[in-house]
Design a protein around this motif. Sequence first.
Motif, PDB file in Angstrom:
ATOM      1  N   ALA A   1     -40.889 -77.368  11.609  1.00  0.00           N
ATOM      2  CA  ALA A   1     -41.083 -76.403  10.538  1.00  0.00           C
ATOM      3  C   ALA A   1     -40.804 -77.058   9.193  1.00  0.00           C
ATOM      4  O   ALA A   1     -39.939 -77.924   9.082  1.00  0.00           O
ATOM      5  N   VAL A   2     -41.561 -76.634   8.185  1.00  0.00           N
ATOM      6  CA  VAL A   2     -41.293 -76.998   6.791  1.00  0.00           C
ATOM      7  C   VAL A   2     -41.057 -75.685   6.054  1.00  0.00           C
ATOM      8  O   VAL A   2     -41.981 -74.888   5.846  1.00  0.00           O
ATOM      9  N   ILE A   3     -39.798 -75.428   5.708  1.00  0.00           N
ATOM     10  CA  ILE A   3     -39.401 -74.187   5.054  1.00  0.00           C
ATOM     11  C   ILE A   3     -39.189 -74.483   3.576  1.00  0.00           C
ATOM     12  O   ILE A   3     -38.525 -75.468   3.234  1.00  0.00           O
ATOM     13  N   CYS A   4     -39.753 -73.649   2.717  1.00  0.00           N
ATOM     14  CA  CYS A   4     -39.749 -73.929   1.280  1.00  0.00           C
ATOM     15  C   CYS A   4     -39.102 -72.793   0.498  1.00  0.00           C
ATOM     16  O   CYS A   4     -39.190 -71.623   0.889  1.00  0.00           O
ATOM     17  N   ILE A   5     -38.490 -73.170  -0.618  1.00  0.00           N
ATOM     18  CA  ILE A   5     -37.841 -72.210  -1.502  1.00  0.00           C
ATOM     19  C   ILE A   5     -38.588 -72.189  -2.829  1.00  0.00           C
ATOM     20  O   ILE A   5     -38.824 -73.244  -3.431  1.00  0.00           O
ATOM     21  N   GLY A   6     -38.972 -71.003  -3.273  1.00  0.00           N
ATOM     22  CA  GLY A   6     -39.711 -70.864  -4.521  1.00  0.00           C
ATOM     23  C   GLY A   6     -38.817 -70.488  -5.697  1.00  0.00           C
ATOM     24  O   GLY A   6     -37.793 -69.814  -5.524  1.00  0.00           O
ATOM     25  N   GLN A   7     -39.201 -70.974  -6.868  1.00  0.00           N
ATOM     26  CA  GLN A   7     -38.536 -70.606  -8.131  1.00  0.00           C
ATOM     27  C   GLN A   7     -37.016 -70.781  -8.040  1.00  0.00           C
ATOM     28  O   GLN A   7     -36.255 -69.889  -8.417  1.00  0.00           O
ATOM     29  N   ASN A   8     -36.598 -71.954  -7.580  1.00  0.00           N
ATOM     30  CA  ASN A   8     -35.165 -72.181  -7.370  1.00  0.00           C
ATOM     31  C   ASN A   8     -34.526 -73.029  -8.471  1.00  0.00           C
ATOM     32  O   ASN A   8     -33.382 -73.442  -8.328  1.00  0.00           O
ATOM     33  N   TYR A   9     -35.261 -73.307  -9.537  1.00  0.00           N
ATOM     34  CA  TYR A   9     -34.687 -73.946 -10.726  1.00  0.00           C
ATOM     35  C   TYR A   9     -34.790 -72.958 -11.872  1.00  0.00           C
ATOM     36  O   TYR A   9     -35.851 -72.358 -12.105  1.00  0.00           O
ATOM     37  N   ALA A  10     -33.704 -72.778 -12.599  1.00  0.00           N
ATOM     38  CA  ALA A  10     -33.674 -71.770 -13.656  1.00  0.00           C
ATOM     39  C   ALA A  10     -34.762 -72.006 -14.691  1.00  0.00           C
ATOM     40  O   ALA A  10     -35.464 -71.069 -15.109  1.00  0.00           O
TER      41      ALA A  10
END
Length: 281
Positions: A72-81
Amino acid sequence: MELMRTGPAGSERPVVRHDGRTYDLRPLTHDIDGAFLAGGGIDRVRGALAAGTLPETPVDGRIGAPVARPQAVICIGQNYAAHAAEMGAAPPASPVVFLKHPNTVVGPYDDVRIPRGAEKVDWEVELAVVVGRRARYLDSPDDAWEHVAGYCLSNDVSERGFQFDESGGQWSKGKCCETFNPLGPWLVPADEVHDVGALRLWSTVNGEPRQESSTRDLIFSVPYLVWHLSQYLVLEPGDVVNTGTPQGVALSGRFPYLRSGDVYEAGIEGLGEQRQSVTDE
């Protein structure tokens, strides 16, 4: 030390770089994968290096992704202010999660291919976390550290038209195209990264600066993300977690999208550099 995979696509062999020399890992493992990581592979490599039992070897031209066949490749969006701000969005109150198809993962110097009908191909330099131990319902972020095998450099390539205009409310169409996750060049064990919360990230297109930031700007930290994800899914050894990208992407409107012939480069302090040529499908 730096764990790598070298050779033609689909026939890579595992190696380790240490003190400026490269050693063959095939006496220890057939590949750098989830089974290797879960089975104490990193410690076994250290032991073999200390004992001097690994043969030196050349790098076979191409460098592949440092982890073979992630489940799996799990991604996090908009995680830099600053990235959330350039998107005109408030910082998320909870991690934004999406998935990429595992076969998007390619080597750090492989071409990025523009999909058919694509007009808005974008770049995203990211810190990738590689899972080394099964994580399920962790009690706290403090428990997350022992589940992280190491870190590497990732490019979460995106097609913004597919992602937003044709998405039906989810992002996967713009994230799962072939070649859309160059990874590497190497995997650095977690305990050899001094401060994962203060790493410089950068990217350029055709030599012109695009992204320049630090993981200090992360909204949700690495241990928080691993803990949080474990409440909703089971992280398995060899899984890759892309932790988000900083400001400076084409979606901001400040830069043109990628076109065939462009050259994208990126790097993260201590984790190496990537270079991809952009080509037609």
